[in-house]
Design an enzyme around this catalytic site. Structure first.
Site, mmCIF file in Angstrom:
data_model
loop_
_atom_site.group_PDB
_atom_site.id
_atom_site.type_symbol
_atom_site.label_atom_id
_atom_site.label_comp_id
_atom_site.label_asym_id
_atom_site.label_seq_id
_atom_site.Cartn_x
_atom_site.Cartn_y
_atom_site.Cartn_z
ATOM 1 N N CYS A 1 15.788 140.716 51.824
ATOM 2 C CA CYS A 1 15.590 141.217 50.463
ATOM 3 C C CYS A 1 14.201 140.829 49.945
ATOM 4 O O CYS A 1 13.208 141.394 50.388
ATOM 5 C CB CYS A 1 16.713 140.750 49.548
ATOM 6 S SG CYS A 1 16.765 141.668 47.981
ATOM 7 N N HIS B 1 21.503 142.452 52.331
ATOM 8 C CA HIS B 1 21.963 141.058 52.395
ATOM 9 C C HIS B 1 23.142 140.899 53.354
ATOM 10 O O HIS B 1 24.308 140.934 52.930
ATOM 11 C CB HIS B 1 22.408 140.591 51.007
ATOM 12 C CG HIS B 1 21.321 140.377 50.029
ATOM 13 N ND1 HIS B 1 20.704 139.163 49.850
ATOM 14 C CD2 HIS B 1 20.748 141.237 49.156
ATOM 15 C CE1 HIS B 1 19.787 139.268 48.897
ATOM 16 N NE2 HIS B 1 19.786 140.515 48.468
ATOM 17 N N GLU C 1 24.202 138.183 54.653
ATOM 18 C CA GLU C 1 24.896 136.916 54.372
ATOM 19 C C GLU C 1 25.991 137.070 53.322
ATOM 20 O O GLU C 1 26.968 136.306 53.288
ATOM 21 C CB GLU C 1 23.887 135.840 53.961
ATOM 22 C CG GLU C 1 23.422 135.856 52.518
ATOM 23 C CD GLU C 1 22.486 137.000 52.160
ATOM 24 O OE1 GLU C 1 22.245 137.221 50.960
ATOM 25 O OE2 GLU C 1 21.978 137.677 53.086
#
Length: 326
Positions: A136, A247, A249
């Site tokens: 990001c 993202h 994660e």
């Protein structure tokens, strides 16, 4: 019968790797440590947690690395070149996380990233394989630094937007995707498993404007809520530097409501793919701390994690005071 121990000793002396299964070259480092760059804490977070914090790391990035078999060392902002040269020589890769930092803050996230980038570039050019992954804001930082810190992002609207990837025709020729399974490709192409949460976009036109388009292999695009086409994944042509606008994660480790994050089984497989890929890259160098004592003191386990879901977009954060970074 003596050959394997002799080769193991040779590898230990020359590469700093002591893993008992490294009996052939090239050797794989099975104790990778990743540095995660901290960033200046926002005014909002300081208002919610008024304890004079100066920087932070979102815990989901730490878990992202740990879930692929790595450990984490925080990298402090606001340090000089010698600090970054020292720490990069002892770890196996760097992750630039997403966040809300400005690129023009003195001694902040972008300044630290610029120093890390140049050190890592020189390491790789000297034959010392050292990867960087930007997620990001970290993805945007990668192109910003490559463009000699000339701003080229455009305003866009991709907050809380889950998307499939729109791959470029030659994406399979990349390092990032050349070994990807057909099952993961189909998930990425057809399911809303990449969560975007950004209001700046990097575009093909923007990279051409600052003369760095040819420095990257563009691997996928996406479109924001208003139809603006932006780059969602890329890799440097020559260096093991990678950027993803989304993202991975969050699929596995972020649970704040209302964020449109996919937690399906397939979304979890996507998270693991990107984490495994980056750790596989980091295992290609044998950097290590000179002593186990120094290693233990640098690891992020030395710092408390705070439950922040009730007051922020993140489930947990590591928040650091200035004295922590000395």
């Amino acid at each position: 019968m003596l050959l394997a121990p002799i080769i193991s000793v040779f590898i230990t002396l020359n590469f700093g790797i002591t893993s008992g299964d490294c009996y052939s070259l090239p050797c794989t480092n099975n104790r990778p440590i990743i540095g995660i760059l901290s960033q200046e804490i926002s005014d909002y977070m300081n208002s919610q947690y008024p304890r004079n914090y100066s920087s932070y790391i979102v815990a989901s990035y730490v878990k992202f690395i740990e879930g692929a078999g790595g450990r984490v060392v925080p990298i402090w902002i606001g340090k000089n070149n010698s600090y970054y040269e020292d720490i990069l020589g002892k770890i196996n890769g760097v992750l630039w996380p997403g966040g809300a930092a400005y690129f023009d803050t003195n001694n902040g996230y972008a300044d630290a990233g610029y120093k890390i980038y140049n050190i890592a570039k020189n390491m790789n050019r000297n034959g010392d394989y050292f990867p960087i992954l930007g997620i990001c804001l970290g993805f945007e930082l990668l192109t910003y630094i490559e463009a000699k810190r000339v701003e080229h992002r455009i305003n866009c609207s991709s907050e809380n937007q889950p998307l499939p990837l729109e791959f470029t025709p030659d994406y399979r020729n990349s390092r990032m995707f050349n070994n990807i399974s057909l099952a993961i490709i189909n998930i990425l192409k057809n399911e809303n498993v990449t969560i975007n949460n950004h209001h700046w976009c990097v575009t093909k036109k923007g990279l051409k404007k600052v003369n760095v388009y040819n420095n990257f292999n563009i691997l996928s695009f996406n479109h924001d809520w208003n139809g603006i086409k932006f780059i969602s994944s890329l890799e440097h042509v020559m260096l093991p530097f990678y950027g993803i606008q989304f993202h991975p994660e969050k699929n596995l480790y972020e649970w704040v409501d209302g964020r449109n994050i996919s937690h399906t089984e397939n979304a979890i497989r996507v998270t693991r793919y990107f984490a495994d890929f980056f750790l596989r890259e980091a295992r290609k160098n044998g950097h290590r701390f000179p002593t186990t004592d120094e290693e233990a003191k640098k690891l992020i386990y030395n710092y408390p994690v705070t439950y922040t879901a009730l007051k922020s977009a993140y489930l947990q954060c590591y928040m650091f005071r200035e004295r922590d970074t000395v």
